[in-house]
Write a protein that holds these residues in place. Structure first.
Motif: not given
Length: 250
Positions: A1-17
């Motif tokens: 059986m193939k998995r189904s998608v539960e949710n799609i989440v957009a990424s957040l733009r930020t800064f690191e380091g």
């Protein structure tokens, strides 16, 4: 059986380091974590003039693993135990922080001198309670050692787990699947996944169909239900994504 998608989440733009840009699907207010994963950052891509490149100066880690996969540019690692190394495009560093290290991840001297594009992925993997105080360990793996499979318009780099008859060379503390997949428009990719794994895809570029109904594009994290033993993905345009799964540790 193939998995189904539960949710799609957009990424957040930020800064690191010291100030380099990242796209982060989690942890954010939309998605706190995705057991056994604690964080996913897409570093850049950013084009730097000479002297502009930024990295992550000395900072501590303990009790989990950091996995750095470099797509463009060059980075140098140093830590409080005297370890050092250099990542170039396609290389992976799997660092098990365990009892703790202080380390830095900085652009290479050549990148600082000449400039250039910096693009990579950093994944944080939680450790089970019994492993959190283990001795730190590094697995610096050159791109040439990481297995790649290619067929019918599908290219797969096997960083952890197995795919298309290839098995990863990197050892993991818990069972993990980490694939980098590139597909030509119209191609299909099927991957078996243990029923017990949590699974998501992160789209680096392009547009694809991730189950029979749900589509996603550049910068989206596609979260799967635990309702099947494989996934089937179709590339609507040329498609570039990561497929990551792991046994949850609670």
């Amino acid at each position: 059986m193939k998995r189904s998608v539960e949710n799609i989440v957009a990424s957040l733009r930020t800064f690191e380091g010291a100030g380099f840009p990242v796209r982060r699907p989690f942890p954010t207010q939309r998605l706190e974590d995705f057991d056994p994963f604690l964080l996913l950052d897409e570093m850049g891509p950013v084009d730097n003039a000479p002297g502009e490149a930024q990295g992550a100066p000395d900072h501590p880690h303990r009790g989990f693993e950091t996995v750095t996969y470099l797509l463009s540019g060059a980075m140098e690692h140093r830590d409080s135990a005297g370890n050092s190394g250099k990542l170039t495009p396609g290389d992976v560093q799997w660092m098990t922080a365990g009892a703790g290290v202080v380390h830095s991840e900085m652009p290479s001297a050549e990148m600082m001198r000449d400039g250039g594009r910096l693009h990579g992925i950093q994944l944080w993997v939680n450790l089970p309670a019994k492993e959190k105080m283990r001795k730190p360990r590094y697995q610096d793996t050159a791109s040439a050692r990481i297995p790649v499979a290619e067929a019918d318009g599908v290219w797969v780099k096997v960083i952890a787990g197995e795919s298309m008859g290839e098995r990863a060379v990197i050892e993991t503390q818990t069972p993990i699947l980490y694939l980098h997949v590139r597909m030509k428009a119209g191609a299909r990719f099927t991957q078996s996944v243990p029923d017990s794994y949590n699974l998501f895809a992160y789209v680096l570029g392009g547009h694809g169909r991730f189950d029979q109904k749900r589509e996603a594009e550049d910068g989206a994290a596609v979260l799967y239900r635990n309702d099947g033993g494989e996934v089937e993905i179709q590339a609507i345009t040329d498609l570039d994504f990561l497929l990551l799964g792991g046994l949850p540790i609670g």
